[in-house]
Design a protein around this motif. Sequence first.
Motif, PDB file in Angstrom:
ATOM      1  N   ASN A 189       0.854  -1.155   0.086  1.00 31.92           N
ATOM      2  CA  ASN A 189       0.067  -0.020   0.012  1.00 31.92           C
ATOM      3  C   ASN A 189       0.896   1.105  -0.079  1.00 31.92           C
ATOM      4  O   ASN A 189       0.689   2.383  -0.630  1.00 31.92           O
ATOM      5  N   LEU A 190       1.723   1.296   0.711  1.00 33.00           N
ATOM      6  CA  LEU A 190       2.889   2.354   0.805  1.00 33.00           C
ATOM      7  C   LEU A 190       3.546   2.608  -0.307  1.00 33.00           C
ATOM      8  O   LEU A 190       3.923   3.747  -0.923  1.00 33.00           O
ATOM      9  N   ALA A 191       3.765   1.579  -1.183  1.00 32.74           N
ATOM     10  CA  ALA A 191       4.301   1.648  -2.563  1.00 32.74           C
ATOM     11  C   ALA A 191       3.362   1.729  -3.765  1.00 32.74           C
ATOM     12  O   ALA A 191       3.728   1.618  -4.795  1.00 32.74           O
ATOM     13  N   GLU A 192       2.212   2.255  -3.247  1.00 31.23           N
ATOM     14  CA  GLU A 192       1.124   2.258  -4.308  1.00 31.23           C
ATOM     15  C   GLU A 192       0.894   1.010  -5.181  1.00 31.23           C
ATOM     16  O   GLU A 192       0.776   1.082  -6.483  1.00 31.23           O
ATOM     17  N   LEU A 193       0.968  -0.176  -4.595  1.00 31.21           N
ATOM     18  CA  LEU A 193       0.608  -1.300  -4.991  1.00 31.21           C
ATOM     19  C   LEU A 193      -0.526  -1.804  -4.549  1.00 31.21           C
ATOM     20  O   LEU A 193      -0.925  -1.965  -3.365  1.00 31.21           O
ATOM     21  N   MET A 194      -1.581  -2.137  -5.273  1.00 31.94           N
ATOM     22  CA  MET A 194      -2.870  -2.948  -4.810  1.00 31.94           C
ATOM     23  C   MET A 194      -2.778  -4.384  -4.625  1.00 31.94           C
ATOM     24  O   MET A 194      -2.185  -5.150  -5.587  1.00 31.94           O
ATOM     25  N   VAL A 195      -3.337  -5.094  -3.853  1.00 33.26           N
ATOM     26  CA  VAL A 195      -3.700  -6.437  -3.589  1.00 33.26           C
ATOM     27  C   VAL A 195      -4.667  -6.933  -4.570  1.00 33.26           C
ATOM     28  O   VAL A 195      -5.853  -6.650  -4.519  1.00 33.26           O
ATOM     29  N   VAL A 196      -4.298  -7.793  -5.435  1.00 31.24           N
ATOM     30  CA  VAL A 196      -5.324  -8.271  -6.514  1.00 31.24           C
ATOM     31  C   VAL A 196      -5.719  -9.767  -5.816  1.00 31.24           C
ATOM     32  O   VAL A 196      -6.749 -10.093  -5.861  1.00 31.24           O
ATOM     33  N   ASP A 197      -4.997 -10.372  -5.098  1.00 24.95           N
ATOM     34  CA  ASP A 197      -5.076 -11.537  -4.570  1.00 24.95           C
ATOM     35  C   ASP A 197      -4.108 -12.006  -3.294  1.00 24.95           C
ATOM     36  O   ASP A 197      -2.887 -11.401  -3.497  1.00 24.95           O
TER      37      ASP A 197
END
Length: 224
Positions: free
Chosen positions: A179-187
Motif C-alpha cells: 500500500n505504501l508503494a502504491e501497489l494494490m492487492v489483487v489476491d
Amino acid sequence: MSNEFDRYADTYDQLLDGSIPDALRENAYFAEYKVALMARRLRMASIKSILDFGCGLGRSLFFMHQYFPDAELYGFDLSPLSLDLAKRKMPQVTLTTKWSEISSIKYDCIFAANVFHHIPKEERKLAMVNCHNLLAQDGHFFLFEHNPFNPITRRIFERCPFDQDAEMLFKSEVEALANLAELMVVDSAYTLFFPKQMAFLRGFEPALRRLPIGAQYYVELAKA
Ligand SMILES: C[S@@+](CC[C@H](N)C(=O)[O-])C[C@H]1O[C@@H](n2cnc3c(N)ncnc32)[C@H](O)[C@@H]1O
C-alpha cells in the motif's frame, strides 16, 4: 565485499535441507509449486518478461523456463556467488547483481520468493517501491513469504543458518508495505498446506486458503 548469501551459495541446499525435518525436504517441490501457482493465476495474461527478484541459485527460474517457455527471464540478486551457480544451470537467463542492468525494462511479471524477510525492516519499503517502478503498467507482482503463524515454518526458520539475521513478515505487513508503494492487492492466500507426500490433498487448498496455517503465503500485487 562479500555478500551474506555468498557464504552460503555452495551449501545453500544442504543447509536448507539440514533445517527441515526429513519428511519435509523438498526444495524443488516448493519452488515448482510457487511457479505453477503463478502460472495458473496468469493463464489469461500475455507474459513476455519475468524478473525473479532475489533469485538466489535460480531454483524458481528453472521452473519458470518450463512454465513460461516464451518469456524472457531475468534474475536479480545481491549475491554474486549465487548467481554464478545459477548461471551454470540457466545460461540463457540474464542474471545480475547490478540494478542498473535490469532497471531500464518494465516487466510483465515480478516474482519474489522468500526475499523480503532478508531485507532489513527499514529498507523494505524502498525494495517494494523499486519493484513497483520495474513493473509494467498492467504487470503482476507475486510475493511469497514464510507464514510466521505456522509453528513448523517457525521451527525451520529458527534452525536455518542463513535465516539468523532475517525477520519474518506477516501477510498483513506485506499488504501494508504494498500500500505504501502504491501497489494494490489483487489476491492473497495461505499456501503449501501439505508436504509432497500428501500432494494428493492439494485439491483442498483452495478451500483452506484463508486459514493462516499454510507453511507460506503469497500476495499478488498490481499497480494501483
Ligand atoms: C532465502 S533466499 C531465496 C532465494 C530464491 N528466491 C528461492 O526461493 O530459492 C533469499 C535471497 O534473497 C537475496 N536478497 C536478500 N536481500 C536482497 C535484496 N535487497 N535484493 C535482492 N536480493 C536480495 C539473497 O541474496 C538470497 O539469494
